[in-house]
Write an enzyme that holds these catalytic residues in place. Structure first.
Site, PDB file in Angstrom:
ATOM      1  N   ASN A  37       0.911  -1.429   0.011  1.00 24.61           N
ATOM      2  CA  ASN A  37      -0.018   0.033   0.069  1.00 24.61           C
ATOM      3  C   ASN A  37       0.881   1.277  -0.073  1.00 24.61           C
ATOM      4  OD1 ASN A  37      -2.220   1.622   0.122  1.00 24.61           O
ATOM      5  ND2 ASN A  37      -2.934   0.819   2.156  1.00 24.61           N
ATOM      6  N   ARG A 147     -14.217  -6.795  14.548  1.00 28.70           N
ATOM      7  CA  ARG A 147     -13.317  -5.786  15.118  1.00 28.70           C
ATOM      8  C   ARG A 147     -13.992  -4.289  15.395  1.00 28.70           C
ATOM      9  NH1 ARG A 147      -8.217  -3.051  11.928  1.00 28.70           N
ATOM     10  NH2 ARG A 147      -9.847  -1.282  11.614  1.00 28.70           N
ATOM     11  N   TYR A 159      -8.100   6.397  12.706  1.00 28.28           N
ATOM     12  CA  TYR A 159      -7.604   5.187  12.388  1.00 28.28           C
ATOM     13  C   TYR A 159      -8.910   4.152  12.495  1.00 28.28           C
ATOM     14  CZ  TYR A 159      -6.547   0.121  11.390  1.00 28.28           C
ATOM     15  OH  TYR A 159      -6.939  -0.989  10.419  1.00 28.28           O
ATOM     16  N   ASP A 210      -8.070  -2.857  17.373  1.00 30.69           N
ATOM     17  CA  ASP A 210      -6.818  -2.493  16.468  1.00 30.69           C
ATOM     18  C   ASP A 210      -6.179  -1.118  17.128  1.00 30.69           C
ATOM     19  OD1 ASP A 210      -4.465  -2.350  15.156  1.00 30.69           O
ATOM     20  OD2 ASP A 210      -5.520  -2.685  13.328  1.00 30.69           O
ATOM     21  N   HIS A 212      -3.220   0.030  16.274  1.00 26.82           N
ATOM     22  CA  HIS A 212      -2.529   0.431  14.990  1.00 26.82           C
ATOM     23  C   HIS A 212      -1.093   1.208  15.566  1.00 26.82           C
ATOM     24  CE1 HIS A 212      -2.702   1.804  10.776  1.00 26.82           C
ATOM     25  NE2 HIS A 212      -3.136   0.369  10.731  1.00 26.82           N
ATOM     26  N   GLU A 236      -4.691  -5.671  19.107  1.00 27.22           N
ATOM     27  CA  GLU A 236      -3.978  -5.792  17.942  1.00 27.22           C
ATOM     28  C   GLU A 236      -3.011  -4.542  17.932  1.00 27.22           C
ATOM     29  OE1 GLU A 236      -5.862  -6.625  14.341  1.00 27.22           O
ATOM     30  OE2 GLU A 236      -4.518  -5.497  13.133  1.00 27.22           O
ATOM     31  N   GLU A 262       1.271  -7.363  11.351  1.00 30.44           N
ATOM     32  CA  GLU A 262       1.024  -7.162   9.629  1.00 30.44           C
ATOM     33  C   GLU A 262       1.927  -6.656   9.081  1.00 30.44           C
ATOM     34  OE1 GLU A 262      -2.643  -4.914  10.928  1.00 30.44           O
ATOM     35  OE2 GLU A 262      -1.808  -2.935   9.878  1.00 30.44           O
ATOM     36  N   ARG A 283       0.185 -12.162  13.200  1.00 31.84           N
ATOM     37  CA  ARG A 283      -0.645 -11.565  11.978  1.00 31.84           C
ATOM     38  C   ARG A 283       0.003 -11.441  10.610  1.00 31.84           C
ATOM     39  NH1 ARG A 283      -3.047  -7.473  11.906  1.00 31.84           N
ATOM     40  NH2 ARG A 283      -5.020  -8.282  10.962  1.00 31.84           N
ATOM     41  N   GLU A 339      -8.719 -12.128   9.405  1.00 36.22           N
ATOM     42  CA  GLU A 339      -9.361 -10.894   8.997  1.00 36.22           C
ATOM     43  C   GLU A 339      -9.908 -10.671   7.673  1.00 36.22           C
ATOM     44  OE1 GLU A 339      -6.610  -7.541   8.805  1.00 36.22           O
ATOM     45  OE2 GLU A 339      -7.891  -6.077   9.400  1.00 36.22           O
ATOM     46  N   TRP A 402       1.044   6.334  12.588  1.00 33.52           N
ATOM     47  CA  TRP A 402      -0.416   6.282  11.810  1.00 33.52           C
ATOM     48  C   TRP A 402      -0.897   5.028  12.355  1.00 33.52           C
ATOM     49  CZ3 TRP A 402      -2.819   3.327   8.273  1.00 33.52           C
ATOM     50  CH2 TRP A 402      -4.310   3.586   7.903  1.00 33.52           C
TER      51      TRP A 402
HETATM   52  O1  EZ4 Z   1      -4.027  -0.201   8.291  1.00 34.08           O
HETATM   53  O2  EZ4 Z   1      -3.676  -2.514   5.846  1.00 34.08           O
HETATM   54  O3  EZ4 Z   1      -5.638  -4.753  10.517  1.00 34.08           O
HETATM   55  N1  EZ4 Z   1      -5.666  -4.058   9.726  1.00 34.08           N
HETATM   56  C1  EZ4 Z   1      -5.061  -2.946   9.430  1.00 34.08           C
HETATM   57  C2  EZ4 Z   1      -5.147  -2.517   7.991  1.00 34.08           C
HETATM   58  C3  EZ4 Z   1      -3.815  -1.622   7.732  1.00 34.08           C
HETATM   59  C4  EZ4 Z   1      -3.688  -1.334   6.305  1.00 34.08           C
HETATM   60  C5  EZ4 Z   1      -2.515  -0.280   5.777  1.00 34.08           C
HETATM   61  O4  EZ4 Z   1      -2.145  -0.603   4.599  1.00 34.08           O
HETATM   62  O5  EZ4 Z   1      -4.465  -2.642  10.483  1.00 34.08           O
HETATM   63  O6  EZ4 Z   1      -6.174  -1.710   8.067  1.00 34.08           O
HETATM   64 CO    CO Z   2      -4.006  -3.994  11.772  1.00 36.87          CO
END
Ligand code: EZ4
Ligand code: CO
Length: 402
Positions: A37, A147, A159, A210, A212, A236, A262, A283, A339, A402
């Protein structure tokens, strides 16, 4: 069998995807997902300029050997661009092997170990009520796990909060958007969200959240403790995991299960997390860890340490990656949860696929290989458009994860 041609198709049916297509002298083709991405063209160049020339004339059945040649042979190992490129090759070779043997990839991985691959959906909203309404929508569709993400009072956007439908897309066309962040406001909101969720949705549904990568270990420890009464399936990416030892602190303080991985692209990104039993779910996902070949290695290591799999499955990876995750999840013993964000109808039209969703589960189907195709004419109607994930700043302007 020999590889006689290969190419990368970059298309944008609602969002950008890079797809590797490998063609053999017997006229078969295999597909790999090369999408990263916001950096799609870097992976496309890595493949087109540096990998495809090495593949021509090679025997595609030698997956393990080609994987190590691409990994060790460049001298420069690891990193998301390199490993996404290697992952695309690996997926295309597993797809080809399944087609050559006329069997689905899950059969090559040991065969079905369960009825299907249990998935979770993304329920979100600008406030708690909207997020819980979205969760009810997923339960109506048959999901067993959701989620939950919701807006943070005082912040414009955060997010995980989409446009109120099934299709969440954080990347925006043009240069990156700027978002804002307040850890204090966030830490006040999350326990309220989950208290309301258990109150209104009950205890049958499995709930996830999540973070993030936005907290420090001690902040994550506090959040984990504050959520213990709500029985999350996982929390997560509680902290950025470049420092794997950081999870020791979180783990010491909370029994909330932890999931991460991830953005990992090598087994060494998670070996301490796994062998010290600092996490409950790993993950990593086929396309970004370098393919099914290294993903199986991670899963087998994880099994020894009571860690289950939970492959990243965002819509910013193509149906090729989702199919690979579904074959893997069906076959691997320590599968945990998958997911599943729904791709848009435009994306599904470009990537016709054999996998199906029913009763809260994905099933990869029994088509030979991965069971996904690429409609190149449909892809050509959706040319690449530059798009990026947002940048995040604290209220005082400091750049934050982010
Ligand atoms: O923000 O794949 O768990 N899923 C995530 C995704 C990520 C995106 C980033 O490209 O955290 O939504
Ligand atoms: Co995630």
């Amino acid at each position: 069998m020999k590889i006689v041609d290969a190419k990368v198709v970059v298309c944008s049916p609602g969002r950008n995807f890079a797809t590797l297509k490998v063609i053999t002298d017997e006229g078969a083709h295999g597909l790999g997902d090369a999408t990263l991405n916001g950096r799609e063209l870097a992976v496309a160049s890595y493949l087109t300029d540096h990998v495809i020339p090495l593949l021509l004339g090679r025997d595609p059945s030698r997956i393990e050997d080609l994987w190590h040649e691409l990994h060790k042979g460049a001298y420069w190992r690891g990193g998301p661009v390199t490993m996404s490129a290697i992952g695309a090759v690996d997926l295309a070779l597993w797809d080809l092997k399944g087609k050559a043997l006329d069997t689905p990839v899950h059969n090559l991985l040991g065969g079905a170990a369960r009825r299907g691959v249990t998935v979770y959906g993304h329920a979100n909203g600008t406030d708690v009520d909207a997020a819980l309404d979205a969760a009810r929508g997923y339960l109506d569709l048959g999901y067993e796990a959701v989620r939950l993400q919701c807006g943070v009072p005082g912040l414009d956007r955060t997010y995980g909060v989409g446009r109120g439908d099934l299709y969440y897309e954080p990347a925006q066309e043009g240069m990156p958007l700027q978002e804002t962040w307040s850890t204090d406001a966030y830490l006040r909101m999350v326990p309220e969200l989950f208290a309301a969720a258990r109150d209104q949705l009950g205890w049958e549904v499995r709930l996830l959240h999540d973070v993030h990568h936005r907290l420090t270990p001690i902040e994550a420890a506090r959040l984990g403790k504050s959520l213990e009464d709500y029985g999350l399936t996982w929390l997560e990416d509680a902290v950025p995991a470049e420092l794997q030892e950081g999870f020791r602190l979180v783990r010491q303080h909370t029994t909330t299960p932890l999931a991460v991985g991830e953005v990992f692209n090598r087994i060494t990104d998670c070996h301490t997390l796994i062998t010290e039993q600092l996490i409950d779910y790993i993950r990593v996902t086929p396309a970004h860890i370098g393919g099914l070949t290294p993903l199986l290695r991670v899963a087998h290591l994880a099994e020894l340490y009571h860690v289950r799999t939970g492959c990243h499955g965002p819509t910013d990876l193509s149906p090729v990656n989702l199919a690979a995750s579904a074959h893997f999840g069906l076959a691997v013993h320590n599968f945990g949860l998958q997911e599943y964000m729904r791709h848009t109808p435009e994306t599904d039209a470009v990537f016709p696929h054999a996998y199906t969703f029913a009763d809260g589960m994905l099933h990869p189907g029994d088509a030979p290989g991965l069971g996904v195709d690429l409609d190149e004419d449909a892809a050509a109607a959706h040319p690449y458009r530059p798009a990026y994930l947002p940048v995040n700043r604290k209220l005082d302007g400091t750049v934050h994860s982010w």
